[in-house]
Design a protein around this motif. Structure first.
Motif, PDB file in Angstrom:
ATOM      1  N   ASP A   1       0.855  -1.193   0.000  1.00  0.00           N
ATOM      2  CA  ASP A   1       0.000   0.000   0.000  1.00  0.00           C
ATOM      3  C   ASP A   1       0.891   1.242   0.000  1.00  0.00           C
ATOM      4  O   ASP A   1       1.071   1.903   1.021  1.00  0.00           O
ATOM      5  CB  ASP A   1      -0.926  -0.029   1.217  1.00  0.00           C
ATOM      6  CG  ASP A   1      -1.920   1.108   1.237  1.00  0.00           C
ATOM      7  OD1 ASP A   1      -1.855   2.003   0.358  1.00  0.00           O
ATOM      8  OD2 ASP A   1      -2.775   1.125   2.145  1.00  0.00           O
ATOM      9  N   TYR A   2       1.460   1.541  -1.165  1.00  0.00           N
ATOM     10  CA  TYR A   2       2.434   2.621  -1.282  1.00  0.00           C
ATOM     11  C   TYR A   2       1.827   4.007  -1.039  1.00  0.00           C
ATOM     12  O   TYR A   2       2.497   4.892  -0.509  1.00  0.00           O
ATOM     13  CB  TYR A   2       3.118   2.586  -2.644  1.00  0.00           C
ATOM     14  CG  TYR A   2       3.997   1.372  -2.869  1.00  0.00           C
ATOM     15  CD1 TYR A   2       4.573   0.676  -1.823  1.00  0.00           C
ATOM     16  CD2 TYR A   2       4.251   0.921  -4.153  1.00  0.00           C
ATOM     17  CE1 TYR A   2       5.384  -0.428  -2.032  1.00  0.00           C
ATOM     18  CE2 TYR A   2       5.076  -0.192  -4.383  1.00  0.00           C
ATOM     19  CZ  TYR A   2       5.630  -0.854  -3.316  1.00  0.00           C
ATOM     20  OH  TYR A   2       6.434  -1.942  -3.524  1.00  0.00           O
ATOM     21  N   ASP A   3       0.566   4.188  -1.420  1.00  0.00           N
ATOM     22  CA  ASP A   3      -0.063   5.495  -1.227  1.00  0.00           C
ATOM     23  C   ASP A   3      -0.144   5.854   0.256  1.00  0.00           C
ATOM     24  O   ASP A   3       0.259   6.943   0.661  1.00  0.00           O
ATOM     25  CB  ASP A   3      -1.453   5.527  -1.854  1.00  0.00           C
ATOM     26  CG  ASP A   3      -1.412   5.478  -3.377  1.00  0.00           C
ATOM     27  OD1 ASP A   3      -0.379   5.866  -3.962  1.00  0.00           O
ATOM     28  OD2 ASP A   3      -2.412   5.050  -3.977  1.00  0.00           O
ATOM     29  N   ASN A   4      -0.652   4.929   1.061  1.00  0.00           N
ATOM     30  CA  ASN A   4      -0.735   5.205   2.500  1.00  0.00           C
ATOM     31  C   ASN A   4       0.646   5.263   3.135  1.00  0.00           C
ATOM     32  O   ASN A   4       0.874   6.058   4.057  1.00  0.00           O
ATOM     33  CB  ASN A   4      -1.616   4.178   3.208  1.00  0.00           C
ATOM     34  CG  ASN A   4      -3.075   4.540   3.122  1.00  0.00           C
ATOM     35  OD1 ASN A   4      -3.453   5.697   3.255  1.00  0.00           O
ATOM     36  ND2 ASN A   4      -3.915   3.549   2.869  1.00  0.00           N
ATOM     37  N   ALA A   5       1.568   4.445   2.659  1.00  0.00           N
ATOM     38  CA  ALA A   5       2.932   4.498   3.190  1.00  0.00           C
ATOM     39  C   ALA A   5       3.500   5.904   3.005  1.00  0.00           C
ATOM     40  O   ALA A   5       4.057   6.488   3.948  1.00  0.00           O
ATOM     41  CB  ALA A   5       3.816   3.474   2.480  1.00  0.00           C
TER      42      ALA A   5
END
Length: 166
Positions: free
Chosen positions: A98-102
């Motif tokens: 989950d790169y966006d939330n990371a």
């Protein structure tokens, strides 16, 4: 009469066993034992997830990261300005893909502490994973004067001589 006596004895013994097995927070504090915080629990789940990854147990690692996220979100709601919590939230989200939330959690952490070593390294690794090498190099520049292993690790990831350890 014997049955009543047996029931009475059993009830009394059960009460003693339950009382002996329960831990009162006052007793814990008097013995110098500190109760685990939600951050501590989340950090422990991250550690377990890393061990699962080393053993190539991907499903167990993902489940552990998800449990870490749950605890860390609770920790963050209790203390929203802790960059260490935000770092682990970003890390855990990155590890489950989950790169966006990371990136959101890393960014929030850097707003609080722009020189946070862990966040800068991990965000740099996120940028490499998402093909934003120039952004990764900016994170590396922040770490340049830290004289720390995180600088060398991120540099190797950027140079392609090392895959992200985490």
């Amino acid at each position: 009469m014997n049955k009543i006596l047996l029931i009475l004895i059993f009830t009394m013994l059960s009460s003693v066993v339950i009382a002996a097995g329960s831990v009162d927070s006052k007793d814990t504090a008097s013995k110098g034992v500190k109760a685990a915080t939600k951050y501590d629990i989340g950090k422990k789940w991250v550690s377990k997830a890393k061990k699962f990854e080393k053993k190539n147990k991907k499903v167990k690692a993902k489940n552990a990261y998800e449990k870490a996220i749950k605890s860390l979100l609770e920790a963050n709601s209790q203390n929203p300005s802790n960059p260490d919590t935000l770092n682990l939230l970003g890390f855990s989200h990155r590890k489950i893909g989950d790169y966006d939330n990371a990136e959101i959690y890393y960014s929030m952490g850097l707003e609080i502490d722009p020189k946070h070593v862990g966040i800068n390294e991990y965000m740099g690794e996120l940028f490499v994973a998402t093909n934003r090498i120039n952004e990764a190099k900016k994170r590396l520049a922040v770490l340049e004067s830290c004289n720390c292993k995180e600088y060398n690790e991120l540099k190797q990831v950027i140079d392609g001589t090392k895959q992200s350890k985490y």
